[in-house]
Motif scaffolding. Structure first.
Motif, mmCIF file in Angstrom:
data_model
loop_
_atom_site.group_PDB
_atom_site.id
_atom_site.type_symbol
_atom_site.label_atom_id
_atom_site.label_comp_id
_atom_site.label_asym_id
_atom_site.label_seq_id
_atom_site.Cartn_x
_atom_site.Cartn_y
_atom_site.Cartn_z
ATOM 1 N N ALA A 19 0.840 -1.214 0.000
ATOM 2 C CA ALA A 19 0.000 0.000 0.000
ATOM 3 C C ALA A 19 0.871 1.258 0.000
ATOM 4 C CB ALA A 19 -0.939 -0.009 1.212
ATOM 5 N N ASP A 38 9.812 3.356 6.968
ATOM 6 C CA ASP A 38 9.371 2.035 7.436
ATOM 7 C C ASP A 38 10.236 1.649 8.628
ATOM 8 O OD1 ASP A 38 7.711 -0.509 5.909
ATOM 9 O OD2 ASP A 38 9.053 -1.005 7.568
ATOM 10 N N LYS A 39 9.625 1.036 9.616
ATOM 11 C CA LYS A 39 10.397 0.715 10.822
ATOM 12 C C LYS A 39 11.354 -0.450 10.606
ATOM 13 C CE LYS A 39 7.035 -2.358 12.996
ATOM 14 N NZ LYS A 39 6.140 -2.595 14.108
ATOM 15 N N GLN A 113 5.105 -11.245 -2.592
ATOM 16 C CA GLN A 113 5.091 -9.819 -2.260
ATOM 17 C C GLN A 113 6.462 -9.152 -2.414
ATOM 18 O OE1 GLN A 113 2.846 -9.213 1.290
ATOM 19 N NE2 GLN A 113 3.922 -7.353 1.828
ATOM 20 N N PRO A 138 8.079 6.130 13.701
ATOM 21 C CA PRO A 138 7.360 7.321 14.172
ATOM 22 C C PRO A 138 6.997 7.152 15.641
ATOM 23 C CG PRO A 138 5.908 5.951 12.852
ATOM 24 C CD PRO A 138 7.233 5.262 12.869
ATOM 25 N N ARG A 279 2.323 -23.119 -2.763
ATOM 26 C CA ARG A 279 1.838 -22.647 -1.454
ATOM 27 C C ARG A 279 0.649 -23.491 -1.051
ATOM 28 N NH1 ARG A 279 1.059 -16.587 0.592
ATOM 29 N NH2 ARG A 279 3.293 -16.908 0.698
ATOM 30 N N TYR A 281 -2.339 -23.557 1.732
ATOM 31 C CA TYR A 281 -3.084 -22.970 2.856
ATOM 32 C C TYR A 281 -3.825 -24.120 3.517
ATOM 33 C CZ TYR A 281 -2.496 -18.180 1.143
ATOM 34 O OH TYR A 281 -1.990 -16.971 0.756
ATOM 35 N N TYR A 328 -1.967 -18.387 10.836
ATOM 36 C CA TYR A 328 -2.912 -17.282 10.997
ATOM 37 C C TYR A 328 -4.099 -17.642 11.863
ATOM 38 C CZ TYR A 328 -1.710 -14.396 6.978
ATOM 39 O OH TYR A 328 -1.119 -13.564 6.111
ATOM 40 N N ASP A 349 -3.890 -2.913 4.956
ATOM 41 C CA ASP A 349 -4.208 -3.704 6.149
ATOM 42 C C ASP A 349 -4.497 -2.812 7.356
ATOM 43 O OD1 ASP A 349 -3.856 -6.010 4.727
ATOM 44 O OD2 ASP A 349 -2.287 -6.848 6.001
#
Ligand code: FAD
Length: 675
Positions: A19, A38-39, A113, A138, A279, A281, A328, A349
């Motif tokens: 995003a 980004d952290k 990703q 931040p 993959r 699931y 998950y 998200d």
């Protein structure tokens, strides 16, 4: 701690996942002074989301990197449904196309990703100086709401800390296999990103003052918490394991996308991936049967594999190479608010979470900021009125709600036990599952998105309404010939183009370039560069009457008092805010480009005529006839006019003579630049 000098930017993006990178890409294309922090110390290198809808590929194409995705990804062509027979043994019961044939020039593909992030980063480097600032956390956010409407104000103040390398390295809680929190490198061109470039700022703090901010900081969004916004919805009892492996198996459909329901052991979704990866699931019935929050640290790859082996029995499944894995517990939630004072926004998200198997997470997240990025950029550049920002929440919150409803239905059907027979009411009917799968395919393609009436979408309904009940009306006095009441009443004429739906993305059909006869998918010319487009379906311009209608339209658009001139900054090319493109239906060989009005082939002193604005719906030498007018549902003789927003969604449709309404559409959105 050393405090750096305060800095200023027009847009601060927090979070460099899909995003955030999409938002940064818009900023790069529209020339915005933006920063993205980004952290984490590095990018994602593998795992996480992998499914890409047709719509996401269309968007990548409009930014110019769909070809890289298309080439590297695995293409999803067919879905096989496996269900238990009367003895309880799983068998293939159906095959259906993965993407509904004909809905897009792209089909669904899978690529992880990390690669998508790579393509975004390369695109940022090609078009701008924007670089992801990694290891930046931040810590404090303040906004002066009283200055939200002041166009010159920097009402947002963010205190950030530049982390040490240790602080910026994600915790790895497994052994030697990358899990959801640790990334390893597979791709050659990612090597540079393995090492964080701290630019000597480690351990310092900095105050960033910014005009706008987007929180793209994921499901546990810090930005969302600072704003005090909440997520509405629920946590489910379903626990899913994800394994990215190179499988060793005798299961015959391992290179197909499969939905496998076993009689008693749960379900598996098989997603064949790039580089021989698959993959899986897997529903973990063993850990989910007690309900409630589960301690995910007790789940290991071998627990997930054993569950898969039970579901896929009698077929054998094992592996020696595991690329990534995670587990998950599904939450289905939507943010109650997507923006604060239309200055700070949330995307991805940060405002919606749901199960991963329908492959929607990365897509819908990117499409949030795809919807938002150009709006913020045009406002910052002084091209568009601030009121367009309200449409972000009205357009995208509804999509998020639809997504959660879809996910709820899909998860229930996928996670439930198959019905033994028609009398087994507790079980899931496999016919119902197939039906939902087929219907869900349209939603899952991303092409079902249909934005409601607003100042950007002049479809029936109160078109001066933002979609959230706020009447905006025109914000500036602009010397337009349209009165306020005309502006309020603007409604496009849907019946002139039956397959180009106002509120939906403009579809693509093959057309030929008038100047060189080359066939193209028309959407190729709808680049994401921040411009609105007027697409003139010029009809049969071989007829003198129709030719005259089109010439008059050209004169109306190009005169010194025309709305196109009014909204174009002095010194900028006439097509820099609104571009005019034509598709006509006359025989190509009977038309001379330069006999058409100048607006359709503008002349540049250095570069000569623009030969890329006139197209024809005609037979090509090598690729057949695109039948574009038929596909678009437009009358071949009379044609019509369509306005396409910078994100390719359709804003207005009208007759060639409806120039006042056409100008009125832009009066509601853009800021006059002259006079
Ligand atoms: P994210 O990709 O989560 O990106 C958020 C970014 O913000 C991250 O880079 C993060 O480091 C940064 N960030 C977070 N907090 C801060 C902060 N305070 N300050 C600065 N930066 C911050 N989807 C699927 O479809 N299939 C899957 O199998 C799947 N598996 C997943 C596994 C994991 C472990 C995770 C986290 C997500 C998974 N997803 C999966 C979901 C998918 O990755 C997301 O839907 C998608 O990435 C959303 O994009 P985003 O940019 O909104 O958020």
């Amino acid at each position: 701690m050393v405090q750096l000098q305060d800095s200023m930017c027009d847009l601060l993006i927090v979070g460099a996942g899909p995003a955030g990178l999409m938002a940064a890409t818009w900023a790069a294309r529209c020339g915005i002074n933006a920063r993205i922090i980004d952290k984490r110390g590095t990018k994602v290198f593998n795992g996480q989301a992998d499914g890409l809808q047709c719509r996401s590929l269309e968007i990548f194409d409009s930014f110019g990197f769909a070809d890289r995705v298309w080439q590297e990804s695995n293409h999803m062509i067919e879905i096989c449904l496996w269900n238990p027979d009367e003895t309880g043994r799983i068998r293939r019961t159906d095959r259906i196309p993965d993407t509904i044939p004909g809905i897009s020039r792209f089909q669904q593909v899978v690529l992880h990703q990390g690669r998508i992030e790579r393509f975004f980063l390369d695109s940022l480097a090609e078009y701008s100086d924007i670089q992801v600032e990694r290891g930046v956390l931040p810590e404090q956010l303040d906004i002066d709401h009283s200055r939200a409407e002041d166009l010159d104000a920097f009402p947002i103040r963010v205190k950030v800390r530049h982390l040490s390398d240790d602080e910026a390295t994600p915790f790895q809680h497994s052994t030697n296999v990358p899990d959801g929190l640790f990334r390893s490198s597979l791709a050659k061109d990612d090597t540079d990103d393995l090492i964080r470039k701290s630019r000597g700022k480690n351990g310092t703090t900095e105050i960033i003052r910014t005009k706008y901010m987007i929180g793209c900081d994921g499901a546990h969004s810090w930005t969302r918490r600072q704003l005090g916004f909440s997520m509405e919805g629920e946590q489910t009892d379903f626990i899913w394991g994800v394994l990215d492996i190179i499988p060793i198996t005798d299961f015959p459909d391992i290179r197909m996308r499969c939905a496998i329901h076993s009689a008693e052991s749960g379900s598996v979704m098989v997603i064949p991936r790039e580089n021989k990866l698959v993959r899986l699931y897997i529903q973990l019935t063993e850990v989910s049967k007690n309900g409630g929050q589960v301690d995910r640290s007790t789940i290991t790859p071998s627990i997930i594999l054993q569950a898969a082996q039970r579901i896929m029995f009698p077929y054998k499944l094992t592996y020696t190479y595991c690329d990534w894995w995670t587990a998950y517990q599904i939450g289905q939630r939507v943010g109650n608010n997507f923006s604060s004072s239309d200055r700070i926004f949330l995307a991805g998200d940060a405002v919606h979470t749901h199960s991963p198997k329908a492959g929607q997470g990365m897509n819908v997240s990117m499409q949030d900021s795809y919807n938002l990025g150009w709006k913020i950029a045009l406002v910052i550049n002084g091209i568009a009125q601030r009121s367009i920002l309200k449409t972000y929440q009205s357009e995208r919150r509804r999509v998020a709600q639809d997504l959660i409803a879809f996910d709820h239905r899909f998860s229930r059907l996928f996670s439930g036990r198959p019905a033994k027979d028609a009398a087994d009411e507790a079980g899931i009917s496999m016919a119902e599952f197939k039906d939902a799968f087929e219907k869900g395919n349209m939603f899952a393609s991303g092409l079902a998105v249909d934005y409601g009436a607003s100042i950007l979408v002049a479809k029936p309904g109160d078109s001066a309404d933002q979609g959230d009940g706020t009447d905006v009306g025109p914000q500036q006095t602009n010397g337009s010939s349209s009165s306020y009441s005309t502006i309020l009443k603007i409604t496009g004429k849907q019946d002139l183009a039956t397959n180009i739906k106002m509120g939906m993305r403009f579809p693509s059909f093959q057309v030929l370039n008038q100047a060189d006869a080359r066939p193209w998918p028309f959407a190729h010319f709808l680049k994401s560069d921040g411009r609105f487009r007027i697409i003139l379906f010029a009809g049969n311009i071989a007829s003198p009457h129709q030719f005259q209608r089109i010439q008059t339209f050209g004169e109306d658009l190009s005169g010194p008092d025309s709305f196109i001139h009014r909204f174009t900054p002095l010194g900028k090319p006439i097509d820099s805010v609104i571009e005019v493109l034509m598709i006509h239906s006359a025989p190509r060989k009977g038309i001379e480009l330069l006999e058409l009005h100048d607006v359709f082939h503008p002349l540049d002193e250095r570069e000569g005529y623009d030969y890329g604005k006139v197209f024809v719906d005609d037979e090509s030498y090598h690729e057949g006839h695109g039948e574009a007018y038929k596909g678009y549902g437009v009358d071949r003789e009379r044609g019509c006019v369509v306005v396409v927003r910078p994100d390719q969604y359709v804003g207005w449709i009208g007759e060639v003579e409806d120039v006042v309404d056409l100008g009125g559409y832009f009066d509601r959105i853009l800021i006059p630049q002259r006079g």
